[in-house]
Every structure is written in structure tokens, then in C-alpha cells.
Design an enzyme around this catalytic site. Structure first.
Site, PDB file in Angstrom:
ATOM      1  N   GLU A  16       0.827  -1.209   0.000  1.00 47.73           N
ATOM      2  CA  GLU A  16       0.000   0.000   0.000  1.00 47.73           C
ATOM      3  C   GLU A  16       0.860   1.257   0.000  1.00 47.73           C
ATOM      4  OE1 GLU A  16      -2.510  -0.322   3.417  1.00 47.73           O
ATOM      5  OE2 GLU A  16      -3.795  -1.809   2.509  1.00 47.73           O
ATOM      6  N   GLU A  17       2.117   1.114  -0.358  1.00 49.80           N
ATOM      7  CA  GLU A  17       3.030   2.257  -0.339  1.00 49.80           C
ATOM      8  C   GLU A  17       3.442   2.629  -1.749  1.00 49.80           C
ATOM      9  OE1 GLU A  17       6.254   1.348   2.307  1.00 49.80           O
ATOM     10  OE2 GLU A  17       5.012   1.682   4.074  1.00 49.80           O
TER      11      GLU A  17
END
Length: 99
Positions: A16-17
Site C-alpha cells: 500500500e506504499e
């Protein structure tokens, strides 16, 4: 992306980065860019989905700059990651800059 410059490099860094490399941008301008993107994401109207049950999506960002925060990619990522976790720890949906 239509909200970054042609010289910026946007990539997925982890699950999710994401990472945006902004050549020749001052730390203050990088912070402004991150804040602009944070506000844009916050105002997106999304259909309700299980992972975002209230329909609101937010982002937290960590900003680091070369050469002030590191002389190589490893150190810059380390500092940006530290700032990111400070943003998450202090309530999420914010931009934190390395000190």
C-alpha cells in the site's frame, strides 16, 4: 499522472506504499506537492467498499530530500519511511517531513 510533473517518477513501493521521486524540488515544494495530493485523495468520492466502509480514503506521506536527508537512495527511503510512520502514529491523513 496529471497531478505531477513530467520529470517526477511515480511508482508502487510496497503493498500500500507508493513513492514519488521529484528531481530538483525543494523539500518545502515536495511537502506542498504531498499535501496537494493528500487533499485530492481525501475529497475523492468513492463507492463504499469493505476496506473503506465509510467511503473515505486518506493517505499519509513522509517527505525526505537529497542531499539534506541522505546521500543515497537507501538513506532517503529510510528517512521518508520514518516520516511516513510519524504521520501514521500522529493520527494519519497527514504529511510529515524529516527533521
Amino acid at each position: 499522472l496529471e497531478n505531477t510533473r513530467n520529470s517526477d517518477i511515480v511508482c508502487r513501493y510496497g503493498g500500500e506504499e507508493f513513492c514519488i521521486i521529484c528531481p530538483e524540488l525543494t523539500k518545502e515544494d515536495a511537502k506542498k506537492t504531498a499535501e496537494k495530493l493528500r487533499q485530492m485523495v481525501q475529497t475523492l468520492e468513492l463507492p463504499k467498499i469493505k476496506s473503506v466502509p465509510v467511503g473515505n480514503l486518506t493517505i499519509s506521506s513522509g517527505v525526505a530530500s537529497f542531499p539534506d536527508d541522505g546521500s543515497n537512495a537507501y538513506l532517503l527511503i529510510l528517512k521518508a519511511d520514518k516520516a511516513l510512520y510519524e504521520a501514521k502514529k500522529s493520527g494519519r491523513n497527514k504529511v510529515c517531513v524529516t527533521s
